[in-house]
Design a protein around this motif. Structure first.
Motif, PDB file in Angstrom:
ATOM      1  N   THR A 171      -4.076   2.958   2.425  1.00 55.78           N
ATOM      2  CA  THR A 171      -4.537   1.975   1.452  1.00 55.78           C
ATOM      3  C   THR A 171      -4.117   0.571   1.878  1.00 55.78           C
ATOM      4  O   THR A 171      -3.303   0.400   2.791  1.00 55.78           O
ATOM      5  CB  THR A 171      -3.976   2.264   0.055  1.00 55.78           C
ATOM      6  OG1 THR A 171      -2.541   2.070   0.073  1.00 55.78           O
ATOM      7  CG2 THR A 171      -4.277   3.696  -0.370  1.00 55.78           C
ATOM      8  N   ASP A 172      -4.648  -0.426   1.180  1.00 58.37           N
ATOM      9  CA  ASP A 172      -4.304  -1.814   1.508  1.00 58.37           C
ATOM     10  C   ASP A 172      -3.130  -2.326   0.687  1.00 58.37           C
ATOM     11  O   ASP A 172      -2.874  -3.536   0.653  1.00 58.37           O
ATOM     12  CB  ASP A 172      -5.517  -2.723   1.327  1.00 58.37           C
ATOM     13  CG  ASP A 172      -6.081  -2.680  -0.089  1.00 58.37           C
ATOM     14  OD1 ASP A 172      -5.486  -1.985  -0.946  1.00 58.37           O
ATOM     15  OD2 ASP A 172      -7.113  -3.333  -0.333  1.00 58.37           O
ATOM     16  N   ASP A 173      -2.416  -1.412   0.007  1.00 53.22           N
ATOM     17  CA  ASP A 173      -1.254  -1.791  -0.791  1.00 53.22           C
ATOM     18  C   ASP A 173       0.017  -1.364  -0.051  1.00 53.22           C
ATOM     19  O   ASP A 173       0.347  -0.177   0.001  1.00 53.22           O
ATOM     20  CB  ASP A 173      -1.305  -1.113  -2.165  1.00 53.22           C
ATOM     21  CG  ASP A 173      -0.215  -1.609  -3.113  1.00 53.22           C
ATOM     22  OD1 ASP A 173       0.872  -1.977  -2.621  1.00 53.22           O
ATOM     23  OD2 ASP A 173      -0.444  -1.634  -4.333  1.00 53.22           O
ATOM     24  N   LYS A 186       3.109  -1.557  -0.786  1.00 47.39           N
ATOM     25  CA  LYS A 186       4.093  -0.896  -1.647  1.00 47.39           C
ATOM     26  C   LYS A 186       3.728   0.566  -1.865  1.00 47.39           C
ATOM     27  O   LYS A 186       4.590   1.443  -1.838  1.00 47.39           O
ATOM     28  CB  LYS A 186       4.198  -1.612  -2.993  1.00 47.39           C
ATOM     29  CG  LYS A 186       5.405  -1.180  -3.815  1.00 47.39           C
ATOM     30  CD  LYS A 186       5.597  -2.088  -5.007  1.00 47.39           C
ATOM     31  CE  LYS A 186       6.900  -1.766  -5.742  1.00 47.39           C
ATOM     32  NZ  LYS A 186       8.085  -2.030  -4.909  1.00 47.39           N
ATOM     33  N   ALA A 216       2.052   0.537  -8.062  1.00 54.58           N
ATOM     34  CA  ALA A 216       1.208   0.303  -6.896  1.00 54.58           C
ATOM     35  C   ALA A 216      -0.047   1.149  -7.048  1.00 54.58           C
ATOM     36  O   ALA A 216      -0.043   2.175  -7.726  1.00 54.58           O
ATOM     37  CB  ALA A 216       1.941   0.661  -5.607  1.00 54.58           C
ATOM     38  N   GLY A 227      -4.198   1.971  -4.971  1.00 52.97           N
ATOM     39  CA  GLY A 227      -5.090   1.656  -3.867  1.00 52.97           C
ATOM     40  C   GLY A 227      -6.120   2.740  -3.630  1.00 52.97           C
ATOM     41  O   GLY A 227      -5.967   3.881  -4.053  1.00 52.97           O
TER      42      GLY A 227
END
Length: 288
Positions: free
Chosen positions: A126-128, A130, A234, A236
């Motif tokens: 994912t682009d997160d 955290k 968090a 994503g």
């Protein structure tokens, strides 16, 4: 077990109805009232319905998991979560909701071990940042207790049926904890689905040139996810491992753009989970 709760849901009032003066029709559009009833899981009834909804939830990656074993697990803990049905308990579920203790089952159930590996890998995609770092750490920990929340419903089900299911599950978890059952979680990991619109391969074949967005906007199959993610530590989206490029064209639904489904996860701290569920209820109510 018997009926857990009944909720009457009307058709969406925001949907345009036919003009009463329309000469092309002699009939008026009527509001249809439907009673959606919540039930505990029943091993004699719910296996195939739950397995079908799990297959929808995991989309093309459903083949990676033993969905029969996972369905059995969900049904066996029949006091946590609900099925939502119409007319009679004997029917297949139109929706379901449950939570599974990942740490409790990871060394006992191969399907849970597979899910832990899968979700750890997908979190990293994912682009997160955290989410990418926290989820694998929590799932490998002996101190954290992560509850995997699985929820799915038929696509034409109204969102209004969902808040009672979530609220009831919170009450059931509290009762289970009081009875010393293993549902005292530190975090909840909610698995869902999203999608983005993508240019179709058919357009390329027809040599139709259309502008393409560099980063398509994330869309939600479950509108309540957009509200719930506001309360997440968090969250994503991630691509499916068994994703087939032709799938987008099969899901065009007469639109110029194809639909590319994606997995989606939200990590919510236990201390904020009840507030997140309450916010979903308020959001769905205000949008109705």
């Amino acid at each position: 077990m018997g009926k857990k709760r009944t909720r009457e849901v009307q058709d969406d009032p925001t949907v345009d109805k036919m003009d009463e003066d329309d000469s092309s029709s002699d009939e008026d559009m009527d509001i249809v009232n439907v009673d959606f009833e919540l039930f505990n899981y029943d091993s004699q009834i719910d296996f195939h319905g739950i397995k079908t909804l799990l297959r929808q939830l995991f989309d093309t990656d459903a083949q990676l998991f033993d969905l029969s074993a996972l369905s059995d697990m969900i049904i066996e803990q029949n006091t946590i979560g609900s099925t939502c049905k119409v007319d009679d308990k004997a029917n297949d579920a139109y929706a379901f909701l449950t939570v599974l203790n990942l740490q409790q089952h990871r060394d006992k159930k191969p399907v849970i071990k597979d899910l832990i590996t899968y979700l750890s890998q997908k979190a990293k995609q994912t682009d997160d940042p955290k989410l990418a770092s926290t989820v694998p750490e929590l799932l490998a920990s002996d101190k954290a207790v992560v509850g995997l929340v699985l929820a799915e419903r038929l696509l034409n089900m109204p969102a209004e049926v969902i808040p009672p299911m979530w609220s009831m599950m919170i009450d059931e978890i509290e009762a289970a904890v009081e009875d010393k059952e293993p549902y005292e979680f530190t975090h909840y990991l909610v698995v869902s689905r999203t999608y983005v619109e993508v240019a179709s391969a058919l357009d390329d074949e027809r040599k139709i040139k259309k502008p393409r967005e560099s980063s398509p906007q994330l869309q939600y199959f479950h509108p309540e996810d957009e509200e719930m993610r506001k309360h997440a530590l968090a969250s994503g989206a991630y691509g499916f491992t068994k994703e087939n490029e032709a799938v987008a064209d099969s899901k065009r639904a007469f639109q110029e753009l194809g639909v590319k489904p994606q997995g989606f996860m939200m990590l919510i701290e236990a201390s904020k989970f009840e507030r997140a569920v309450k916010a979903v209820g308020e959001y769905v109510g205000s949008a109705a």
